[in-house]
Design a protein around this motif. Sequence first.
Motif, PDB file in Angstrom:
ATOM      1  N   ARG A 145      41.097  48.367   1.031  1.00  0.00           N
ATOM      2  CA  ARG A 145      42.127  47.747   0.190  1.00  0.00           C
ATOM      3  C   ARG A 145      41.699  47.557  -1.266  1.00  0.00           C
ATOM      4  NH1 ARG A 145      44.024  42.633   3.366  1.00  0.00           N
ATOM      5  NH2 ARG A 145      45.456  42.486   1.613  1.00  0.00           N
ATOM      6  N   LEU A 146      40.446  47.851  -1.586  1.00  0.00           N
ATOM      7  CA  LEU A 146      39.994  47.733  -2.977  1.00  0.00           C
ATOM      8  C   LEU A 146      40.604  48.839  -3.828  1.00  0.00           C
ATOM      9  CD1 LEU A 146      36.180  47.044  -2.455  1.00  0.00           C
ATOM     10  CD2 LEU A 146      37.926  45.388  -3.105  1.00  0.00           C
ATOM     11  N   ARG A 147      40.735  48.560  -5.121  1.00  0.00           N
ATOM     12  CA  ARG A 147      41.203  49.576  -6.062  1.00  0.00           C
ATOM     13  C   ARG A 147      40.096  50.602  -6.279  1.00  0.00           C
ATOM     14  NH1 ARG A 147      42.007  44.914  -9.296  1.00  0.00           N
ATOM     15  NH2 ARG A 147      40.395  45.795 -10.645  1.00  0.00           N
ATOM     16  N   LYS A 148      40.462  51.741  -6.841  1.00  0.00           N
ATOM     17  CA  LYS A 148      39.491  52.814  -7.072  1.00  0.00           C
ATOM     18  C   LYS A 148      38.339  52.343  -7.960  1.00  0.00           C
ATOM     19  CE  LYS A 148      38.858  57.454  -8.793  1.00  0.00           C
ATOM     20  NZ  LYS A 148      38.938  58.079 -10.058  1.00  0.00           N
ATOM     21  N   ASP A 149      38.644  51.636  -9.044  1.00  0.00           N
ATOM     22  CA  ASP A 149      37.579  51.173  -9.931  1.00  0.00           C
ATOM     23  C   ASP A 149      36.644  50.193  -9.226  1.00  0.00           C
ATOM     24  OD1 ASP A 149      39.784  49.327  -9.995  1.00  0.00           O
ATOM     25  OD2 ASP A 149      38.856  48.345 -11.728  1.00  0.00           O
ATOM     26  N   GLN A 150      37.186  49.393  -8.318  1.00  0.00           N
ATOM     27  CA  GLN A 150      36.357  48.467  -7.560  1.00  0.00           C
ATOM     28  C   GLN A 150      35.472  49.218  -6.572  1.00  0.00           C
ATOM     29  OE1 GLN A 150      39.615  46.024  -6.104  1.00  0.00           O
ATOM     30  NE2 GLN A 150      38.985  44.334  -7.440  1.00  0.00           N
ATOM     31  N   LYS A 176      39.663  38.835  -1.724  1.00  0.00           N
ATOM     32  CA  LYS A 176      39.687  38.239  -3.066  1.00  0.00           C
ATOM     33  C   LYS A 176      38.272  37.937  -3.551  1.00  0.00           C
ATOM     34  CE  LYS A 176      44.249  36.375  -3.456  1.00  0.00           C
ATOM     35  NZ  LYS A 176      44.997  35.465  -4.290  1.00  0.00           N
ATOM     36  N   ALA A 177      37.402  37.509  -2.640  1.00  0.00           N
ATOM     37  CA  ALA A 177      36.015  37.235  -3.009  1.00  0.00           C
ATOM     38  C   ALA A 177      35.320  38.511  -3.471  1.00  0.00           C
ATOM     39  CB  ALA A 177      35.267  36.610  -1.830  1.00  0.00           C
ATOM     40  N   LEU A 178      35.551  39.605  -2.757  1.00  0.00           N
ATOM     41  CA  LEU A 178      34.981  40.889  -3.174  1.00  0.00           C
ATOM     42  C   LEU A 178      35.481  41.280  -4.559  1.00  0.00           C
ATOM     43  CD1 LEU A 178      35.074  43.235  -0.046  1.00  0.00           C
ATOM     44  CD2 LEU A 178      33.088  42.664  -1.415  1.00  0.00           C
ATOM     45  N   GLY A 179      36.782  41.191  -4.756  1.00  0.00           N
ATOM     46  CA  GLY A 179      37.369  41.556  -6.044  1.00  0.00           C
ATOM     47  C   GLY A 179      36.815  40.726  -7.184  1.00  0.00           C
ATOM     48  N   LEU A 180      36.681  39.427  -6.950  1.00  0.00           N
ATOM     49  CA  LEU A 180      36.168  38.539  -7.994  1.00  0.00           C
ATOM     50  C   LEU A 180      34.695  38.815  -8.270  1.00  0.00           C
ATOM     51  CD1 LEU A 180      36.741  36.254  -9.947  1.00  0.00           C
ATOM     52  CD2 LEU A 180      36.286  34.641  -8.102  1.00  0.00           C
ATOM     53  N   ALA A 181      33.903  39.015  -7.229  1.00  0.00           N
ATOM     54  CA  ALA A 181      32.472  39.302  -7.420  1.00  0.00           C
ATOM     55  C   ALA A 181      32.283  40.620  -8.158  1.00  0.00           C
ATOM     56  CB  ALA A 181      31.760  39.329  -6.073  1.00  0.00           C
ATOM     57  N   ASP A 198      33.906  41.301  15.084  1.00  0.00           N
ATOM     58  CA  ASP A 198      34.506  42.564  14.621  1.00  0.00           C
ATOM     59  C   ASP A 198      34.234  42.770  13.129  1.00  0.00           C
ATOM     60  OD1 ASP A 198      35.533  43.260  17.107  1.00  0.00           O
ATOM     61  OD2 ASP A 198      37.447  42.252  16.743  1.00  0.00           O
ATOM     62  N   GLY A 199      33.023  42.498  12.716  1.00  0.00           N
ATOM     63  CA  GLY A 199      32.654  42.574  11.307  1.00  0.00           C
ATOM     64  C   GLY A 199      32.858  43.939  10.684  1.00  0.00           C
ATOM     65  N   ARG A 200      32.493  44.995  11.405  1.00  0.00           N
ATOM     66  CA  ARG A 200      32.668  46.358  10.862  1.00  0.00           C
ATOM     67  C   ARG A 200      34.137  46.642  10.588  1.00  0.00           C
ATOM     68  NH1 ARG A 200      28.746  50.457   9.677  1.00  0.00           N
ATOM     69  NH2 ARG A 200      26.874  49.869  10.764  1.00  0.00           N
ATOM     70  N   LYS A 201      34.983  46.237  11.522  1.00  0.00           N
ATOM     71  CA  LYS A 201      36.426  46.456  11.361  1.00  0.00           C
ATOM     72  C   LYS A 201      36.945  45.693  10.147  1.00  0.00           C
ATOM     73  CE  LYS A 201      40.682  45.430  13.705  1.00  0.00           C
ATOM     74  NZ  LYS A 201      41.221  44.476  14.637  1.00  0.00           N
ATOM     75  N   HIS A 202      36.519  44.451   9.999  1.00  0.00           N
ATOM     76  CA  HIS A 202      36.944  43.632   8.858  1.00  0.00           C
ATOM     77  C   HIS A 202      36.417  44.207   7.546  1.00  0.00           C
ATOM     78  CE1 HIS A 202      38.624  40.084  11.056  1.00  0.00           C
ATOM     79  NE2 HIS A 202      37.959  40.685  12.032  1.00  0.00           N
ATOM     80  N   LEU A 203      35.189  44.714   7.583  1.00  0.00           N
ATOM     81  CA  LEU A 203      34.624  45.326   6.384  1.00  0.00           C
ATOM     82  C   LEU A 203      35.460  46.534   5.970  1.00  0.00           C
ATOM     83  CD1 LEU A 203      32.323  45.406   4.280  1.00  0.00           C
ATOM     84  CD2 LEU A 203      31.151  46.990   5.818  1.00  0.00           C
ATOM     85  N   GLU A 204      35.796  47.374   6.936  1.00  0.00           N
ATOM     86  CA  GLU A 204      36.628  48.549   6.636  1.00  0.00           C
ATOM     87  C   GLU A 204      37.958  48.129   6.037  1.00  0.00           C
ATOM     88  OE1 GLU A 204      37.190  51.521   9.656  1.00  0.00           O
ATOM     89  OE2 GLU A 204      35.071  51.461  10.211  1.00  0.00           O
ATOM     90  N   GLU A 205      38.592  47.131   6.647  1.00  0.00           N
ATOM     91  CA  GLU A 205      39.895  46.670   6.156  1.00  0.00           C
ATOM     92  C   GLU A 205      39.810  46.203   4.712  1.00  0.00           C
ATOM     93  OE1 GLU A 205      40.863  43.600   8.955  1.00  0.00           O
ATOM     94  OE2 GLU A 205      41.460  45.037  10.509  1.00  0.00           O
ATOM     95  N   ASN A 206      38.726  45.505   4.373  1.00  0.00           N
ATOM     96  CA  ASN A 206      38.576  44.980   3.014  1.00  0.00           C
ATOM     97  C   ASN A 206      38.197  46.063   2.016  1.00  0.00           C
ATOM     98  OD1 ASN A 206      39.024  41.992   3.035  1.00  0.00           O
ATOM     99  ND2 ASN A 206      37.568  42.170   4.717  1.00  0.00           N
ATOM    100  N   ILE A 207      37.289  46.951   2.375  1.00  0.00           N
ATOM    101  CA  ILE A 207      36.864  48.011   1.457  1.00  0.00           C
ATOM    102  C   ILE A 207      38.019  48.963   1.167  1.00  0.00           C
ATOM    103  CG2 ILE A 207      35.326  50.005   1.180  1.00  0.00           C
ATOM    104  CD1 ILE A 207      33.865  47.349   0.863  1.00  0.00           C
TER     105      ILE A 207
END
Length: 131
Positions: free
Chosen positions: A72-77, A35-40, A61-70
């Motif tokens: 899940r973003l929409r195409k425009d994001q 949600k923080a990524l989406g809002l920013a 496990d930062g890389r894994k968490h980063l992958e999971e978050n990226i």
Amino acid sequence: DVTEIEEKEAQAKEEEQILKEQELSNLLHEKRYLKALGLAISLDRPHTVLMVVKAILKETDGRKHLEENIVRLRKDQKEAVLAFLVTWNTNSRNCHEAQAVFETLLKHEAPDSLLQYAGIKSAVESLLPYT
């Protein structure tokens, strides 16, 4: 005379901006990174997106968490993040985060899908000299 109406609209926008800033701060504190990524991204804040990415990478496990978050973003994001990371990559302090995000995009998006992104050609051209 429309100055009073314009002043009220400007004040309302400013208040909304402050509320979003506070929400972003709360999301980061609560480690709700997606949600923080989406809002920013919606606030068009490349530096804030970078800070979120750095916070994710500092986690266990930062890389894994980063992958999971990226992923899940929409195409425009994702397109917005791609535009941001081109700038991040030119600075040696931020290039590792930019490369981590770019690697995730390359890993999880099909080439045909990536070619549909707005500005992909110029982004790749800009990334090549620094990568």
